[in-house]
Design an enzyme around this catalytic site. Structure first.
Site, mmCIF file in Angstrom:
data_model
loop_
_atom_site.group_PDB
_atom_site.id
_atom_site.type_symbol
_atom_site.label_atom_id
_atom_site.label_comp_id
_atom_site.label_asym_id
_atom_site.label_seq_id
_atom_site.Cartn_x
_atom_site.Cartn_y
_atom_site.Cartn_z
ATOM 1 N N ARG A 52 0.841 -1.189 0.000
ATOM 2 C CA ARG A 52 0.000 0.000 0.000
ATOM 3 C C ARG A 52 0.876 1.238 0.000
ATOM 4 O O ARG A 52 1.792 1.368 0.801
ATOM 5 C CB ARG A 52 -0.892 0.003 1.245
ATOM 6 C CG ARG A 52 -1.701 1.262 1.459
ATOM 7 C CD ARG A 52 -2.956 1.259 0.609
ATOM 8 N NE ARG A 52 -3.664 2.530 0.735
ATOM 9 C CZ ARG A 52 -4.649 2.748 1.589
ATOM 10 N NH1 ARG A 52 -5.048 1.794 2.402
ATOM 11 N NH2 ARG A 52 -5.246 3.911 1.626
ATOM 12 N N ARG A 78 -6.480 0.945 -5.068
ATOM 13 C CA ARG A 78 -5.586 0.615 -3.964
ATOM 14 C C ARG A 78 -5.295 -0.884 -3.893
ATOM 15 O O ARG A 78 -6.135 -1.713 -4.217
ATOM 16 C CB ARG A 78 -6.153 1.121 -2.639
ATOM 17 C CG ARG A 78 -7.500 0.564 -2.323
ATOM 18 C CD ARG A 78 -8.595 1.580 -1.933
ATOM 19 N NE ARG A 78 -8.417 2.968 -2.234
ATOM 20 C CZ ARG A 78 -8.218 3.898 -1.314
ATOM 21 N NH1 ARG A 78 -8.135 3.574 -0.053
ATOM 22 N NH2 ARG A 78 -8.118 5.152 -1.654
ATOM 23 N N ASP A 100 -6.831 -2.175 1.438
ATOM 24 C CA ASP A 100 -7.437 -1.284 2.417
ATOM 25 C C ASP A 100 -7.980 -2.144 3.537
ATOM 26 O O ASP A 100 -8.729 -3.089 3.276
ATOM 27 C CB ASP A 100 -8.651 -0.634 1.740
ATOM 28 C CG ASP A 100 -8.719 0.835 1.951
ATOM 29 O OD1 ASP A 100 -7.881 1.381 2.680
ATOM 30 O OD2 ASP A 100 -9.624 1.449 1.362
ATOM 31 N N ASP A 129 -10.173 -1.490 6.849
ATOM 32 C CA ASP A 129 -10.923 -0.474 7.590
ATOM 33 C C ASP A 129 -11.485 -1.068 8.871
ATOM 34 O O ASP A 129 -12.182 -2.080 8.844
ATOM 35 C CB ASP A 129 -12.104 0.036 6.746
ATOM 36 C CG ASP A 129 -11.672 0.925 5.596
ATOM 37 O OD1 ASP A 129 -10.578 1.517 5.677
ATOM 38 O OD2 ASP A 129 -12.433 1.028 4.611
HETATM 39 N N1 ROI Z 1 -15.199 0.814 -3.824
HETATM 40 C C1 ROI Z 1 -15.453 -0.487 -3.623
HETATM 41 N N2 ROI Z 1 -16.363 -1.105 -4.375
HETATM 42 N N3 ROI Z 1 -14.804 -1.211 -2.662
HETATM 43 C C2 ROI Z 1 -13.876 -0.628 -1.859
HETATM 44 O O1 ROI Z 1 -13.301 -1.313 -0.987
HETATM 45 C C3 ROI Z 1 -13.594 0.746 -2.033
HETATM 46 N N4 ROI Z 1 -12.685 1.395 -1.250
HETATM 47 C C4 ROI Z 1 -12.437 2.682 -1.380
HETATM 48 C C5 ROI Z 1 -13.134 3.532 -2.411
HETATM 49 C C6 ROI Z 1 -12.085 4.192 -3.293
HETATM 50 C C7 ROI Z 1 -13.933 4.593 -1.688
HETATM 51 N N5 ROI Z 1 -14.026 2.768 -3.246
HETATM 52 C C8 ROI Z 1 -14.283 1.445 -3.048
HETATM 53 O O2 ROI Z 1 -11.564 3.252 -0.580
#
Ligand code: ROI
Length: 160
Positions: A84, A94, A97, A99
């Site tokens: 990342r 990315r 991620d 979260d």
């Molecule tokens: N869109 C989708 N479908 N899945 C994600 O995990 C995701 N993560 C993000 C952004 C760019 C907002 N869009 C995403 O960070």
């Protein structure tokens, strides 16, 4: 005391399915933490700019004795190990991620961390995998997962 925590995983770069699977293994190996359950992988349309690939998403359920910021440090370590680059464009593609969605029933608001995740109520790629592993979740403000799901558009997501 241990707390139940939910983590959202997302990737749309560098073999996304592999990124998410590898991250699940990394979560299972975190200190003072156990991987209780994980959802299927889902294919979802990008939220944000549309000139990027579809995402692979999943949600993991952990039981942890770490404090929220300690867990956040661990999640960021995994993100960094898997390539990342923090400068990646906001809302852009990315590699990985992770979260922090929910941390027990806690509300956390500081410079580094907002829990519940600020936008999870609107994201089908978070709510649907979450409901696969825990149907009857209630957010700290008393809202029910099922009610949130009924309000969102569930198109653009496919269970793999
Ligand atoms: N869109 C989708 N479908 N899945 C994600 O995990 C995701 N993560 C993000 C952004 C760019 C907002 N869009 C995403 O960070």
């Amino acid at each position: 005391m241990s707390e139940i925590v939910y983590v959202g995983l997302g990737s749309n770069l560098n073999a996304p399915e592999k990124q998410v699977s590898q991250a699940l293994t990394a979560l299972a190996n975190l200190p003072n933490t156990g991987l209780v359950d994980s959802s299927s992988l889902y294919l979802s349309k990008p939220l944000g700019p549309q000139d990027q690939d579809d995402y692979i998403n999943a949600v993991a359920k952990l039981s942890t004795e770490l404090q929220p910021l300690e867990l956040l440090d661990q999640l960021q370590k995994i993100e960094n190990k898997q390539g990342r680059i923090r400068k990646e464009e906001r809302w852009g593609a990315r590699t990985l991620d992770l979260d922090l969605l929910l941390f027990g029933n806690r509300v956390i608001q500081n410079e580094r961390l907002t829990v519940p995740h600020y936008d999870m109520r609107n994201r089908c790629f978070v709510l649907i995998p979450l409901s696969e592993i825990s149907q009857h979740i209630e957010l700290p403000d008393g809202s029910q997962l099922n009610t949130l799901i009924a309000k969102i558009n569930q198109q653009g997501i496919q269970r793999l």
